[in-house]
Scaffold this motif. Sequence first.
Motif, PDB file in Angstrom:
ATOM      1  N   MET A  38       0.840  -1.201   0.000  1.00 55.96           N
ATOM      2  CA  MET A  38       0.000   0.000   0.000  1.00 55.96           C
ATOM      3  C   MET A  38       0.873   1.248   0.000  1.00 55.96           C
ATOM      4  O   MET A  38       1.868   1.321   0.725  1.00 55.96           O
ATOM      5  CB  MET A  38      -0.909  -0.012   1.228  1.00 55.96           C
ATOM      6  CG  MET A  38      -1.924   1.103   1.286  1.00 55.96           C
ATOM      7  SD  MET A  38      -3.107   0.866   2.660  1.00 55.96           S
ATOM      8  CE  MET A  38      -4.462   0.090   1.765  1.00 55.96           C
ATOM      9  N   THR A  39       0.493   2.215  -0.839  1.00 55.88           N
ATOM     10  CA  THR A  39       1.244   3.466  -0.935  1.00 55.88           C
ATOM     11  C   THR A  39       0.899   4.398   0.229  1.00 55.88           C
ATOM     12  O   THR A  39      -0.017   4.137   1.016  1.00 55.88           O
ATOM     13  CB  THR A  39       0.934   4.182  -2.254  1.00 55.88           C
ATOM     14  OG1 THR A  39      -0.464   4.537  -2.266  1.00 55.88           O
ATOM     15  CG2 THR A  39       1.244   3.303  -3.453  1.00 55.88           C
ATOM     16  N   LYS A  40       1.615   5.492   0.269  1.00 57.52           N
ATOM     17  CA  LYS A  40       1.406   6.501   1.311  1.00 57.52           C
ATOM     18  C   LYS A  40      -0.023   7.026   1.295  1.00 57.52           C
ATOM     19  O   LYS A  40      -0.585   7.343   2.355  1.00 57.52           O
ATOM     20  CB  LYS A  40       2.410   7.647   1.082  1.00 57.52           C
ATOM     21  CG  LYS A  40       2.440   8.719   2.148  1.00 57.52           C
ATOM     22  CD  LYS A  40       3.529   9.726   1.818  1.00 57.52           C
ATOM     23  CE  LYS A  40       3.634  10.800   2.881  1.00 57.52           C
ATOM     24  NZ  LYS A  40       4.731  11.768   2.569  1.00 57.52           N
ATOM     25  N   ASP A  41      -0.611   7.128   0.104  1.00 53.57           N
ATOM     26  CA  ASP A  41      -1.994   7.602  -0.019  1.00 53.57           C
ATOM     27  C   ASP A  41      -2.989   6.449  -0.160  1.00 53.57           C
ATOM     28  O   ASP A  41      -4.055   6.583  -0.723  1.00 53.57           O
ATOM     29  CB  ASP A  41      -2.146   8.607  -1.160  1.00 53.57           C
ATOM     30  CG  ASP A  41      -1.461   8.162  -2.445  1.00 53.57           C
ATOM     31  OD1 ASP A  41      -0.769   7.131  -2.439  1.00 53.57           O
ATOM     32  OD2 ASP A  41      -1.617   8.856  -3.458  1.00 53.57           O
ATOM     33  N   ARG A  42      -2.594   5.296   0.350  1.00 51.70           N
ATOM     34  CA  ARG A  42      -3.465   4.132   0.541  1.00 51.70           C
ATOM     35  C   ARG A  42      -4.010   3.539  -0.758  1.00 51.70           C
ATOM     36  O   ARG A  42      -5.143   3.080  -0.815  1.00 51.70           O
ATOM     37  CB  ARG A  42      -4.620   4.482   1.495  1.00 51.70           C
ATOM     38  CG  ARG A  42      -4.163   4.791   2.904  1.00 51.70           C
ATOM     39  CD  ARG A  42      -5.317   4.927   3.851  1.00 51.70           C
ATOM     40  NE  ARG A  42      -4.853   5.227   5.196  1.00 51.70           N
ATOM     41  CZ  ARG A  42      -5.645   5.429   6.244  1.00 51.70           C
ATOM     42  NH1 ARG A  42      -6.958   5.337   6.101  1.00 51.70           N
ATOM     43  NH2 ARG A  42      -5.142   5.705   7.434  1.00 51.70           N
ATOM     44  N   GLN A  43      -3.166   3.511  -1.770  1.00 49.43           N
ATOM     45  CA  GLN A  43      -3.499   2.792  -2.999  1.00 49.43           C
ATOM     46  C   GLN A  43      -2.784   1.449  -2.982  1.00 49.43           C
ATOM     47  O   GLN A  43      -1.598   1.378  -2.661  1.00 49.43           O
ATOM     48  CB  GLN A  43      -3.073   3.609  -4.225  1.00 49.43           C
ATOM     49  CG  GLN A  43      -3.808   4.931  -4.376  1.00 49.43           C
ATOM     50  CD  GLN A  43      -5.292   4.752  -4.581  1.00 49.43           C
ATOM     51  OE1 GLN A  43      -5.722   4.010  -5.462  1.00 49.43           O
ATOM     52  NE2 GLN A  43      -6.082   5.430  -3.761  1.00 49.43           N
ATOM     53  N   LEU A  44      -3.492   0.391  -3.328  1.00 52.89           N
ATOM     54  CA  LEU A  44      -2.876  -0.930  -3.364  1.00 52.89           C
ATOM     55  C   LEU A  44      -2.128  -1.123  -4.677  1.00 52.89           C
ATOM     56  O   LEU A  44      -2.674  -0.884  -5.759  1.00 52.89           O
ATOM     57  CB  LEU A  44      -3.942  -2.013  -3.214  1.00 52.89           C
ATOM     58  CG  LEU A  44      -4.591  -2.093  -1.829  1.00 52.89           C
ATOM     59  CD1 LEU A  44      -5.711  -3.120  -1.822  1.00 52.89           C
ATOM     60  CD2 LEU A  44      -3.570  -2.418  -0.747  1.00 52.89           C
ATOM     61  N   VAL A  45      -0.874  -1.555  -4.556  1.00 50.79           N
ATOM     62  CA  VAL A  45      -0.022  -1.755  -5.721  1.00 50.79           C
ATOM     63  C   VAL A  45       0.564  -3.163  -5.676  1.00 50.79           C
ATOM     64  O   VAL A  45       0.728  -3.769  -4.607  1.00 50.79           O
ATOM     65  CB  VAL A  45       1.107  -0.706  -5.797  1.00 50.79           C
ATOM     66  CG1 VAL A  45       0.541   0.655  -6.118  1.00 50.79           C
ATOM     67  CG2 VAL A  45       1.905  -0.657  -4.499  1.00 50.79           C
ATOM     68  N   VAL A  46       0.889  -3.689  -6.850  1.00 45.64           N
ATOM     69  CA  VAL A  46       1.310  -5.079  -6.986  1.00 45.64           C
ATOM     70  C   VAL A  46       2.831  -5.135  -7.066  1.00 45.64           C
ATOM     71  O   VAL A  46       3.443  -4.817  -8.084  1.00 45.64           O
ATOM     72  CB  VAL A  46       0.659  -5.708  -8.233  1.00 45.64           C
ATOM     73  CG1 VAL A  46       1.120  -7.150  -8.414  1.00 45.64           C
ATOM     74  CG2 VAL A  46      -0.867  -5.652  -8.113  1.00 45.64           C
ATOM     75  N   ILE A  47       3.439  -5.547  -5.968  1.00 45.32           N
ATOM     76  CA  ILE A  47       4.898  -5.645  -5.865  1.00 45.32           C
ATOM     77  C   ILE A  47       5.202  -6.558  -4.689  1.00 45.32           C
ATOM     78  O   ILE A  47       4.431  -6.613  -3.723  1.00 45.32           O
ATOM     79  CB  ILE A  47       5.541  -4.244  -5.682  1.00 45.32           C
ATOM     80  CG1 ILE A  47       7.075  -4.344  -5.688  1.00 45.32           C
ATOM     81  CG2 ILE A  47       5.015  -3.535  -4.453  1.00 45.32           C
ATOM     82  CD1 ILE A  47       7.782  -2.982  -5.703  1.00 45.32           C
ATOM     83  N   GLN A  48       6.303  -7.277  -4.745  1.00 46.11           N
ATOM     84  CA  GLN A  48       6.604  -8.247  -3.688  1.00 46.11           C
ATOM     85  C   GLN A  48       7.217  -7.621  -2.450  1.00 46.11           C
ATOM     86  O   GLN A  48       6.797  -7.890  -1.331  1.00 46.11           O
ATOM     87  CB  GLN A  48       7.545  -9.337  -4.201  1.00 46.11           C
ATOM     88  CG  GLN A  48       7.850 -10.371  -3.121  1.00 46.11           C
ATOM     89  CD  GLN A  48       8.950 -11.337  -3.484  1.00 46.11           C
ATOM     90  OE1 GLN A  48       9.554 -11.233  -4.541  1.00 46.11           O
ATOM     91  NE2 GLN A  48       9.227 -12.293  -2.618  1.00 46.11           N
ATOM     92  N   ASP A  49       8.257  -6.802  -2.629  1.00 50.89           N
ATOM     93  CA  ASP A  49       9.066  -6.349  -1.500  1.00 50.89           C
ATOM     94  C   ASP A  49       8.492  -5.093  -0.859  1.00 50.89           C
ATOM     95  O   ASP A  49       7.793  -4.304  -1.501  1.00 50.89           O
ATOM     96  CB  ASP A  49      10.490  -6.048  -1.962  1.00 50.89           C
ATOM     97  CG  ASP A  49      11.173  -7.249  -2.596  1.00 50.89           C
ATOM     98  OD1 ASP A  49      10.703  -8.385  -2.389  1.00 50.89           O
ATOM     99  OD2 ASP A  49      12.173  -7.034  -3.308  1.00 50.89           O
ATOM    100  N   GLU A  50       8.886  -4.870   0.412  1.00 54.76           N
ATOM    101  CA  GLU A  50       8.542  -3.611   1.077  1.00 54.76           C
ATOM    102  C   GLU A  50       9.241  -2.432   0.408  1.00 54.76           C
ATOM    103  O   GLU A  50       8.693  -1.334   0.340  1.00 54.76           O
ATOM    104  CB  GLU A  50       8.929  -3.659   2.558  1.00 54.76           C
ATOM    105  CG  GLU A  50       8.006  -4.467   3.446  1.00 54.76           C
ATOM    106  CD  GLU A  50       8.170  -5.975   3.284  1.00 54.76           C
ATOM    107  OE1 GLU A  50       9.223  -6.424   2.774  1.00 54.76           O
ATOM    108  OE2 GLU A  50       7.233  -6.699   3.669  1.00 54.76           O
ATOM    109  N   HIS A  51      10.461  -2.680  -0.094  1.00 52.24           N
ATOM    110  CA  HIS A  51      11.234  -1.663  -0.808  1.00 52.24           C
ATOM    111  C   HIS A  51      11.080  -1.851  -2.317  1.00 52.24           C
ATOM    112  O   HIS A  51      10.871  -2.966  -2.792  1.00 52.24           O
ATOM    113  CB  HIS A  51      12.716  -1.742  -0.445  1.00 52.24           C
ATOM    114  CG  HIS A  51      13.024  -1.333   0.971  1.00 52.24           C
ATOM    115  ND1 HIS A  51      12.816  -2.181   2.050  1.00 52.24           N
ATOM    116  CD2 HIS A  51      13.523  -0.176   1.484  1.00 52.24           C
ATOM    117  CE1 HIS A  51      13.176  -1.556   3.166  1.00 52.24           C
ATOM    118  NE2 HIS A  51      13.603  -0.346   2.854  1.00 52.24           N
TER     119      HIS A  51
END
Length: 238
Positions: A38-51
């Motif tokens: 989840m991004t800073k503005d609470r959008q869900l994004v598809v990626i494995q790592d925290e970084h």
Amino acid sequence: MKIMARRGISSLYPENTMASFQAAADCGADGIHFDVHMTKDRQLVVIQDEHVNRTTDGAGLVADYTAAGIRQLHAGSSINSTFSGEKIPFLEEVLEWAKEERMSLSIELKNNMIGYTMMENTLLQALYRFGLEDRVILSSLNLKSMLKIRRLDPFIGTALLCTGRPSNAVQTMNKLKANEIHCETTFLFSSSGRQAADQHVPLAVTISNDTGNREILRNLGVDTIMTDCPHRWFALTL
């Protein structure tokens, strides 16, 4: 057995990108497994790592980026320049695509390291908007998150996500009121794995590049193979 493409065909394409997912659909995969942050503005994004460091040309935590900032990153250069224009997908992009492609989904909430606020609610509402709640299995290493999902939706498909050979996997699955277990190959040969198979618990096993022996896996009670190389599994002769 069903074949789920793990982060798409991530052995040949940049993982968790639309190019990788489309390749999985084109090769005949039954569905895809992917991860959400989840991004800073609470959008869900598809990626494995925290970084974002490993899979993009950016640096830093996903949680410190806005959705607009995430969109500026290139997510394909880790494979080769052919995919340099690939972006980190937003969850809703993938859901819209999956609905058209009639793909099943295995979605892992990556909230065991960072407890994203309202991630469960946001994800469920997105699934409802696209009418995909009957084609999804949700999992997370954060067991409190899985309990929350079950409280929010008593019927959505969920899985216990386990690593190694936990001795209490079936009991934990029942406590979570989960529908299946997602595991590594080593779990299948453990006493807990045999217990799960004997009780006809649906098992999804993660296998990377080794196609192994399909019949042995089937005899061990495996229902679903989640693999980086779904195209290789379809090439096997049964």
